[in-house]
Structure formats: C-alpha cells, structure tokens
Design a protein around this motif. Structure first.
Motif, PDB file in Angstrom:
ATOM      1  N   GLN A   1       0.835  -1.070  -0.029  1.00  0.00           N
ATOM      2  CA  GLN A   1      -0.153   0.029  -0.115  1.00  0.00           C
ATOM      3  C   GLN A   1       0.765   1.296  -0.099  1.00  0.00           C
ATOM      4  N   GLY A   2       2.212   1.008  -0.142  1.00  0.00           N
ATOM      5  CA  GLY A   2       2.947   2.250  -0.374  1.00  0.00           C
ATOM      6  C   GLY A   2       3.441   2.942   0.998  1.00  0.00           C
ATOM      7  N   GLN A   3       3.143   2.439   1.916  1.00  0.00           N
ATOM      8  CA  GLN A   3       3.606   3.140   3.461  1.00  0.00           C
ATOM      9  C   GLN A   3       4.968   3.266   3.626  1.00  0.00           C
ATOM     10  N   ASP A   4       5.703   2.186   3.043  1.00  0.00           N
ATOM     11  CA  ASP A   4       7.238   2.122   3.277  1.00  0.00           C
ATOM     12  C   ASP A   4       7.714   2.429   1.830  1.00  0.00           C
ATOM     13  N   GLY A   5       7.192   2.878   0.862  1.00  0.00           N
ATOM     14  CA  GLY A   5       7.504   3.067  -0.518  1.00  0.00           C
ATOM     15  C   GLY A   5       8.898   4.061  -0.495  1.00  0.00           C
ATOM     16  N   ASN A   6       9.276   4.627   0.098  1.00  0.00           N
ATOM     17  CA  ASN A   6      10.335   5.705   0.125  1.00  0.00           C
ATOM     18  C   ASN A   6      11.557   4.963   0.844  1.00  0.00           C
ATOM     19  N   ASP A   7      11.436   3.856   1.622  1.00  0.00           N
ATOM     20  CA  ASP A   7      12.465   3.313   2.477  1.00  0.00           C
ATOM     21  C   ASP A   7      13.324   2.497   1.644  1.00  0.00           C
ATOM     22  N   GLU A   8      14.501   3.211   1.248  1.00  0.00           N
ATOM     23  CA  GLU A   8      15.463   2.343   0.438  1.00  0.00           C
ATOM     24  C   GLU A   8      16.070   1.219   1.060  1.00  0.00           C
ATOM     25  N   ARG A   9      16.035   1.244   2.128  1.00  0.00           N
ATOM     26  CA  ARG A   9      16.657  -0.088   3.109  1.00  0.00           C
ATOM     27  C   ARG A   9      15.607  -1.298   2.891  1.00  0.00           C
ATOM     28  N   ALA A  10      14.434  -0.879   2.944  1.00  0.00           N
ATOM     29  CA  ALA A  10      13.205  -2.063   2.764  1.00  0.00           C
ATOM     30  C   ALA A  10      13.305  -2.440   1.225  1.00  0.00           C
ATOM     31  N   TRP A  11      13.521  -1.626   0.321  1.00  0.00           N
ATOM     32  CA  TRP A  11      13.615  -1.987  -1.197  1.00  0.00           C
ATOM     33  C   TRP A  11      14.823  -2.878  -1.481  1.00  0.00           C
ATOM     34  N   GLY A  12      15.666  -2.338  -0.889  1.00  0.00           N
ATOM     35  CA  GLY A  12      17.086  -2.971  -1.052  1.00  0.00           C
ATOM     36  C   GLY A  12      17.265  -4.351  -0.519  1.00  0.00           C
ATOM     37  N   LYS A  13      16.480  -4.777   0.758  1.00  0.00           N
ATOM     38  CA  LYS A  13      16.241  -5.929   1.294  1.00  0.00           C
ATOM     39  C   LYS A  13      15.294  -6.977   0.339  1.00  0.00           C
ATOM     40  N   ALA A  14      14.266  -6.162  -0.365  1.00  0.00           N
ATOM     41  CA  ALA A  14      13.580  -6.800  -1.023  1.00  0.00           C
ATOM     42  C   ALA A  14      13.992  -7.294  -2.552  1.00  0.00           C
ATOM     43  N   ARG A  15      15.022  -6.749  -3.000  1.00  0.00           N
ATOM     44  CA  ARG A  15      15.928  -7.238  -4.162  1.00  0.00           C
ATOM     45  C   ARG A  15      17.179  -8.037  -3.658  1.00  0.00           C
ATOM     46  N   ALA A  16      17.156  -8.533  -2.332  1.00  0.00           N
ATOM     47  CA  ALA A  16      18.407  -9.234  -2.132  1.00  0.00           C
ATOM     48  C   ALA A  16      18.263 -10.613  -2.681  1.00  0.00           C
ATOM     49  N   ARG A  17      19.559 -11.124  -3.051  1.00  0.00           N
ATOM     50  CA  ARG A  17      19.559 -12.510  -3.522  1.00  0.00           C
ATOM     51  C   ARG A  17      20.493 -13.449  -2.644  1.00  0.00           C
ATOM     52  N   THR A  18      21.064 -12.817  -1.914  1.00  0.00           N
ATOM     53  CA  THR A  18      22.102 -13.598  -1.004  1.00  0.00           C
ATOM     54  C   THR A  18      21.747 -13.271   0.409  1.00  0.00           C
ATOM     55  N   ALA A  19      21.895 -14.104   1.534  1.00  0.00           N
ATOM     56  CA  ALA A  19      21.795 -13.784   2.807  1.00  0.00           C
ATOM     57  C   ALA A  19      22.970 -12.518   3.202  1.00  0.00           C
ATOM     58  N   GLY A  20      23.847 -12.479   2.702  1.00  0.00           N
ATOM     59  CA  GLY A  20      24.504 -11.426   3.061  1.00  0.00           C
ATOM     60  C   GLY A  20      23.956  -9.888   2.819  1.00  0.00           C
ATOM     61  N   ALA A  21      23.253 -10.055   1.618  1.00  0.00           N
ATOM     62  CA  ALA A  21      22.728  -8.955   1.353  1.00  0.00           C
ATOM     63  C   ALA A  21      21.394  -8.313   2.505  1.00  0.00           C
TER      64      ALA A  21
END
Length: 151
Positions: free
Chosen positions: A5-25
């Motif tokens: 619903q876009g409440q965290d839409g500007n949270d770059e950290r959340a988006w970065g974690k959503a794009r993560a492909r490894t545990a390290g990320a």
C-alpha cells in the motif's frame, strides 16, 4: 517486498532487502557478536542498544557457538509457578529466614505470590514480603501474615 500500500514506499533499505539475492545482502552489517561468557543482562542490553533481534555468540576461539534471541533472553526470566514457590519455600523461608516448615503457606498463580500464616515477630513481615518480591519471576506479593511473638 515493502508494504504494497506504499506506506514504506520511500524506504530504500526495505527496497534493498526486497531485491536481495543472498543472505549477506539481508544481514545487518557490520556483524556484532556476543561472547559466550556474557551475562544475560549484558546480552539483553546489547540487543536493545543495537536494535537487533538476535546475536551470534562466539567462544574464546572466535568460532560461532550459537545464537541468542530476544525470546531466549525473555524466557530466562519467566519461571513456572512451581519453581517460584519452591525457591520461596526452600530458600527464602527456610534457608534465609529459618522459619519452620508450615509457618507460612505459599501459593503462586501466574507469578503472583500469596503468603498466609504467621511471622514470629511483626518486624519480619516486611522482610518476608521484600525477599519474596526479589525472587525472579515474581509479579506481586499478597501477604496475609499475622505476627505472633514467642517470647
């Protein structure tokens, strides 16, 4: 993905974690570890201070020995009613105060201690209550104690 619903839409950290492909990320970095010889309160303070939910625990050799979580630390302070009652009867009333068995009856329900019986003298009533309040896991103490002098 972050909140649809876009409440965290500007949270770059959340988006970065959503794009993560490894545990390290996904990991917090740098990694902070607890020492195996730390006390429970110290580990709890570090979890809180660092805003993390778990800490890897390492031994003297620096190798991982386990992981401690918030839940683990909380469970260390939550005791069964039976354990609380036993400690009060054996340690507080018996060993510390030297009261005869049956002088004070102890009931514990959901961490609330109810004391019934007799204290050998009036000045011991607040001492008994105070010592019971200091037992880990005790939520409250209800004292129904009569003071009887045996001079």
């Amino acid at each position: 993905m972050p909140d649809p619903q876009g409440q965290d839409g500007n949270d770059e950290r959340a988006w970065g974690k959503a794009r993560a492909r490894t545990a390290g990320a996904l990991m917090s970095s740098p990694v902070f570890t607890a020492r195996a010889d730390w006390t429970i309160p110290r580990a709890a303070r570090e979890l809180r201070k660092r805003h993390v939910k778990q800490l890897p625990v390492v031994g003297d050799d620096g190798l991982l020995t386990g992981i401690v979580t918030r839940s683990d630390l909380l469970n260390a302070f939550i005791r069964s009613d039976v354990e609380i009652r036993s400690e009060i009867e054996q340690d507080v009333l018996g060993r510390i105060l030297g009261l005869d068995e049956g002088t004070v009856a102890v009931e514990v329900r959901d961490g609330v201690v109810t004391l019934r019986g007799h204290a050998p003298e009036p000045r011991l009533v607040p001492v008994i209550v105070g010592l019971c309040q200091g037992v880990d896991g005790v939520v409250a103490v209800e004292a129904h104690l009569a003071a009887t002098r045996t001079d």
